[in-house]
Motif scaffolding. Structure first.
Motif, PDB file in Angstrom:
ATOM      1  N   LYS A 201       0.832  -1.202   0.000  1.00 57.59           N
ATOM      2  CA  LYS A 201       0.000   0.000   0.000  1.00 57.59           C
ATOM      3  C   LYS A 201       0.865   1.251   0.000  1.00 57.59           C
ATOM      4  O   LYS A 201       0.606   2.222  -0.733  1.00 57.59           O
ATOM      5  CB  LYS A 201      -0.929   0.002   1.212  1.00 57.59           C
ATOM      6  CG  LYS A 201      -1.894   1.168   1.251  1.00 57.59           C
ATOM      7  CD  LYS A 201      -2.839   1.066   2.443  1.00 57.59           C
ATOM      8  CE  LYS A 201      -3.817   2.246   2.466  1.00 57.59           C
ATOM      9  NZ  LYS A 201      -4.743   2.147   3.634  1.00 57.59           N
ATOM     10  N   LYS A 202       1.912   1.237   0.819  1.00 53.33           N
ATOM     11  CA  LYS A 202       2.806   2.384   0.893  1.00 53.33           C
ATOM     12  C   LYS A 202       3.507   2.630  -0.431  1.00 53.33           C
ATOM     13  O   LYS A 202       3.747   3.780  -0.834  1.00 53.33           O
ATOM     14  CB  LYS A 202       3.841   2.158   2.002  1.00 53.33           C
ATOM     15  CG  LYS A 202       4.741   3.349   2.258  1.00 53.33           C
ATOM     16  CD  LYS A 202       5.661   3.081   3.448  1.00 53.33           C
ATOM     17  CE  LYS A 202       6.560   4.284   3.722  1.00 53.33           C
ATOM     18  NZ  LYS A 202       7.460   4.023   4.879  1.00 53.33           N
ATOM     19  N   ALA A 203       3.821   1.541  -1.158  1.00 52.46           N
ATOM     20  CA  ALA A 203       4.510   1.655  -2.444  1.00 52.46           C
ATOM     21  C   ALA A 203       3.541   1.867  -3.607  1.00 52.46           C
ATOM     22  O   ALA A 203       3.970   1.939  -4.754  1.00 52.46           O
ATOM     23  CB  ALA A 203       5.330   0.395  -2.691  1.00 52.46           C
ATOM     24  N   ASP A 204       2.258   1.956  -3.285  1.00 54.15           N
ATOM     25  CA  ASP A 204       1.216   2.119  -4.314  1.00 54.15           C
ATOM     26  C   ASP A 204       1.291   0.997  -5.343  1.00 54.15           C
ATOM     27  O   ASP A 204       1.158   1.221  -6.544  1.00 54.15           O
ATOM     28  CB  ASP A 204       1.350   3.484  -4.995  1.00 54.15           C
ATOM     29  CG  ASP A 204       0.074   3.883  -5.745  1.00 54.15           C
ATOM     30  OD1 ASP A 204      -1.014   3.418  -5.354  1.00 54.15           O
ATOM     31  OD2 ASP A 204       0.167   4.650  -6.724  1.00 54.15           O
ATOM     32  N   SER A 205       1.504  -0.222  -4.861  1.00 51.98           N
ATOM     33  CA  SER A 205       1.614  -1.383  -5.736  1.00 51.98           C
ATOM     34  C   SER A 205       0.245  -2.002  -5.980  1.00 51.98           C
ATOM     35  O   SER A 205      -0.629  -1.995  -5.110  1.00 51.98           O
ATOM     36  CB  SER A 205       2.542  -2.433  -5.111  1.00 51.98           C
ATOM     37  OG  SER A 205       2.524  -3.636  -5.860  1.00 51.98           O
ATOM     38  N   ALA A 206       0.063  -2.567  -7.156  1.00 51.30           N
ATOM     39  CA  ALA A 206      -1.193  -3.246  -7.491  1.00 51.30           C
ATOM     40  C   ALA A 206      -1.211  -4.697  -7.016  1.00 51.30           C
ATOM     41  O   ALA A 206      -2.241  -5.369  -7.121  1.00 51.30           O
ATOM     42  CB  ALA A 206      -1.414  -3.209  -8.999  1.00 51.30           C
ATOM     43  N   VAL A 207      -0.094  -5.187  -6.487  1.00 55.24           N
ATOM     44  CA  VAL A 207      -0.042  -6.561  -5.993  1.00 55.24           C
ATOM     45  C   VAL A 207      -0.924  -6.702  -4.755  1.00 55.24           C
ATOM     46  O   VAL A 207      -0.974  -5.813  -3.898  1.00 55.24           O
ATOM     47  CB  VAL A 207       1.406  -6.963  -5.652  1.00 55.24           C
ATOM     48  CG1 VAL A 207       1.460  -8.330  -4.969  1.00 55.24           C
ATOM     49  CG2 VAL A 207       2.252  -6.967  -6.906  1.00 55.24           C
ATOM     50  N   VAL A 208      -1.632  -7.820  -4.666  1.00 55.58           N
ATOM     51  CA  VAL A 208      -2.495  -8.124  -3.528  1.00 55.58           C
ATOM     52  C   VAL A 208      -1.810  -9.187  -2.671  1.00 55.58           C
ATOM     53  O   VAL A 208      -1.362 -10.218  -3.188  1.00 55.58           O
ATOM     54  CB  VAL A 208      -3.872  -8.643  -3.988  1.00 55.58           C
ATOM     55  CG1 VAL A 208      -4.660  -9.227  -2.823  1.00 55.58           C
ATOM     56  CG2 VAL A 208      -4.650  -7.530  -4.651  1.00 55.58           C
ATOM     57  N   ALA A 209      -1.716  -8.946  -1.381  1.00 51.03           N
ATOM     58  CA  ALA A 209      -1.218  -9.946  -0.434  1.00 51.03           C
ATOM     59  C   ALA A 209      -2.357 -10.288   0.509  1.00 51.03           C
ATOM     60  O   ALA A 209      -2.815  -9.436   1.277  1.00 51.03           O
ATOM     61  CB  ALA A 209      -0.023  -9.414   0.343  1.00 51.03           C
ATOM     62  N   ALA A 210      -2.827 -11.509   0.437  1.00 52.84           N
ATOM     63  CA  ALA A 210      -3.956 -11.935   1.257  1.00 52.84           C
ATOM     64  C   ALA A 210      -3.609 -13.230   1.976  1.00 52.84           C
ATOM     65  O   ALA A 210      -2.684 -13.945   1.600  1.00 52.84           O
ATOM     66  CB  ALA A 210      -5.199 -12.132   0.387  1.00 52.84           C
TER      67      ALA A 210
END
Length: 309
Positions: A201-210
């Motif tokens: 989130k801080k890096a404004d990444s589109a990757v999702v970690a769930a």
């Protein structure tokens, strides 16, 4: 929390995954195998990461027998050996240019005596967390290129331990309790997901970690790790409480494929004691979302694995 309906998420709700690529640790048996079978059968490219070539080949053959057109193969990976982790990550990086879903599923549960990995880590924290930490870090560029997902398979067992990571004895050298060590490793899975999602989130990444949990599902995990005294108990509990590995894989598939799954989310059965029932977004224990503990575990994990994300 109720976005998946009164009956929860089902495989029928899975979006089109044809053309996507998924890598699954421990995809040769149990929940990982069931997830691999569904994804490959639906047209995704699936890569099973497994320590045993024989078991991996058997799993691939079984899936291809059911779905002859399945695009599935296996790569050797021993999460108890960081050099094997590096080799697997290097091979994947050479063979593929992106990964849509990295499913951190493999695990070991409750060996009666303290065992250590090739790198000297207590086996459960070493395999269930540190090996996956290093693998996910090394494969992150491939996941990021696909704007994909990192899914950690945790457990309801995270609720029943010390309620915090025992950083003073992370390797259980002073005192080893198989149940507490397993619980700690599963809590580490959730803190890892919490830490990754905050950094993304801080890096404004589109990757999702769930993260997800399978509830109480009948798999080989209950019988390949625990000692003789536990196996009869698990056998009885399987009869009374357990759901099949097929249904236990639903949370993994949800977290890996559903567009409604969010970064930092936690998915699993929401029935009695979270052992079964409708699969939805749920909540881990509060201590599994502790920022300070997550950051400390991240720092310690980088030091132990000698890998910096």
């Amino acid at each position: 929390m109720q976005r998946f309906g009164i009956n929860g998420w089902r495989v029928e709700d899975m979006p089109d995954v044809s053309g996507r690529r998924y890598a699954i640790t421990g995809g040769n048996s149990g929940i990982g195998f069931e997830a691999a079978r569904v994804l490959a059968g639906a047209g995704a490219e699936v890569i099973i990461l497994c320590r045993s070539p024989e078991k991996a080949d058997k799993a691939v053959a079984q899936i291809k027998a059911e779905a002859p057109q399945a695009d599935i193969r296996a790569i050797g990976l021993d999460l108890a050996d960081l050099s094997s982790v590096a080799q697997a990550a290097s091979l994947l990086t050479k063979e593929t240019d992106s990964i849509d879903g990295l499913l951190l599923n493999a695990g070991i549960m409750m060996p009666p005596k303290r065992e250590v990995t090739q790198d000297g880590f207590e086996m459960q924290i070493g395999v269930n967390h540190l090996g996956h930490f290093a693998l996910a870090g090394q494969l992150f560029p491939l996941v990021e290129k696909a704007q994909g997902r990192i899914v950690s398979v945790a457990s309801i067992a995270h609720k029943y331990g010390r309620k915090r990571i025992n950083f003073k004895d992370l390797q259980s050298e002073k005192s080893y309790n198989p149940v507490l060590a397993y619980s700690q490793s599963k809590l580490a899975n959730l803190l890892f997901t919490h830490a990754v999602s905050r950094r993304l989130k801080k890096a404004d990444s589109a990757v999702v970690a769930a993260a997800c949990h399978p509830g109480y599902s009948a798999t080989n995990l209950q019988f390949t790790g625990p000692g003789k005294l536990w196996k009869p108990a698990f056998g009885l509990m399987n009869i009374i409480f357990a759901q099949s590995a097929k249904y236990g894989a639903y949370p993994t598939l949800l977290a890996a494929t559903d567009p409604k799954a969010r970064s930092g989310g936690y998915y699993g059965p929401t029935g009695f004691q979270d052992m079964g029932g409708p699969v939805r977004e749920t909540e881990p224990e509060t201590f599994a979302r502790d920022n300070k503990a997550a950051d400390q575990l991240w720092q310690v994990s980088e030091e132990l694995t000698r890998f910096s994300w």
